[in-house]
Write an enzyme that holds these catalytic residues in place. Structure first.
Site, short mmCIF file in Angstrom:
data_model
loop_
_atom_site.label_atom_id
_atom_site.label_comp_id
_atom_site.label_asym_id
_atom_site.label_seq_id
_atom_site.Cartn_x
_atom_site.Cartn_y
_atom_site.Cartn_z
N ILE A 95 -29.51 48.12 35.45
CA ILE A 95 -28.26 47.50 35.87
C ILE A 95 -27.14 48.30 35.21
O ILE A 95 -27.28 48.73 34.06
CB ILE A 95 -28.20 46.01 35.47
CG1 ILE A 95 -26.89 45.37 35.90
CG2 ILE A 95 -28.43 45.82 33.97
CD1 ILE A 95 -26.83 43.88 35.68
N GLN A 130 -22.32 58.77 31.32
CA GLN A 130 -23.27 57.66 31.38
C GLN A 130 -23.93 57.43 30.03
O GLN A 130 -24.24 58.39 29.31
CB GLN A 130 -24.35 57.94 32.42
CG GLN A 130 -23.85 58.17 33.84
CD GLN A 130 -24.97 58.67 34.74
OE1 GLN A 130 -25.49 59.75 34.54
NE2 GLN A 130 -25.34 57.85 35.73
N VAL A 141 -30.15 49.28 30.69
CA VAL A 141 -28.73 49.00 30.93
C VAL A 141 -27.99 50.32 30.90
O VAL A 141 -28.24 51.17 30.04
CB VAL A 141 -28.15 48.06 29.85
CG1 VAL A 141 -26.66 47.83 30.09
CG2 VAL A 141 -28.90 46.73 29.83
N GLU A 142 -27.08 50.50 31.85
CA GLU A 142 -26.23 51.70 31.88
C GLU A 142 -24.78 51.28 31.72
O GLU A 142 -24.35 50.26 32.26
CB GLU A 142 -26.37 52.44 33.22
CG GLU A 142 -25.42 53.64 33.33
CD GLU A 142 -25.36 54.23 34.74
OE1 GLU A 142 -24.68 55.25 34.92
OE2 GLU A 142 -25.97 53.65 35.66
N ILE A 143 -24.02 52.07 30.95
CA ILE A 143 -22.57 51.93 30.87
C ILE A 143 -21.99 53.26 31.32
O ILE A 143 -22.43 54.32 30.87
CB ILE A 143 -22.10 51.63 29.43
CG1 ILE A 143 -22.83 50.42 28.86
CG2 ILE A 143 -20.59 51.42 29.40
CD1 ILE A 143 -22.49 49.11 29.49
#
Length: 207
Positions: A95, A130, A141-143
């Site tokens: 996500i 990323q 989890v990706e930011i």
């Protein structure tokens, strides 16, 4: 640039899309609901909200950024959960959240002693940063700052709308005008829609 998969519009069975409005929530089975709640609250800034009392199993609902996170406690140790690998793999299912300051996120993760890996995506002179890390159960989890990339439809039918979120946006801004003007116009439509969804969801929760 990597290999790009393009939809075959000649395929049989093409029909009108489902009458969807937006992404409502993502759901994760977890070993400990309380531990996962702390992670999504303290690391990602989600807020614990009321969960329907009719459920017959342990869980929790959280909300922020116009999206819900639904946590479901696993029934037994044998229930399948992702295995946290030694090396974080950006190609795992995940996500993703956009952020305004990637470097600040990196500092916060380091302060919380959360392991992460970085990656960079480039397209047409535009760079996207990323960060990838795991939640307590090994879910990825990706930011990122993916808003840097314009939303460019690939199919002819979608291209006629220029920006997928606003059908009357001028086509010349997509292919004939300045890239920055199209990007700003489409980005503003995305932002407006996200804010409208957030306000609506908050009102629904309040009442």
């Amino acid at each position: 640039m990597g290999i790009e998969v393009v939809r075959d519009d000649t395929e049989e069975g093409a029909s009108t899309p489902l009458p969807l409005l937006s992404l409502n929530h993502v759901s994760f089975v977890c070993k400990s609901v309380s531990k996962s709640v702390r992670f999504y609250e303290e690391v990602l800034g989600f807020v614990l909200i009321k969960r329907p009392s009719s459920f017959k199993f342990q869980g929790a609902w959280l909300f922020n950024y116009g999206i819900g996170i639904h946590l479901l406690e696993c029934n037994s140790p044998e229930e399948v959960l992702p295995k946290k690998k030694g090396a974080i793999n950006p190609k795992d299912n995940h996500i993703s959240f956009q952020c305004s300051d990637v470097k600040l996120v990196m500092r916060k993760l380091e302060e919380m002693k959360i392991e992460y890996v970085t990656a960079v995506v480039e397209e047409g002179g535009i760079q996207v940063d990323q960060l990838f890390f795991h939640d307590p159960d090994g879910y990825m989890v990706e930011i990122c700052n993916c808003e840097n990339l314009p939303v460019l439809p690939l199919s002819a039918a979608s291209a006629a709308t220029a920006c997928p979120l606003k059908k009357d946006y001028p086509l010349q801004h997509l292919y004939g005008g300045e890239k920055s003007s199209w990007k700003a116009g489409c980005a503003s439509q995305v932002e407006m829609l996200m804010m409208e969804n957030l306000v609506t969801d908050i009102m629904d929760i309040s009442f």
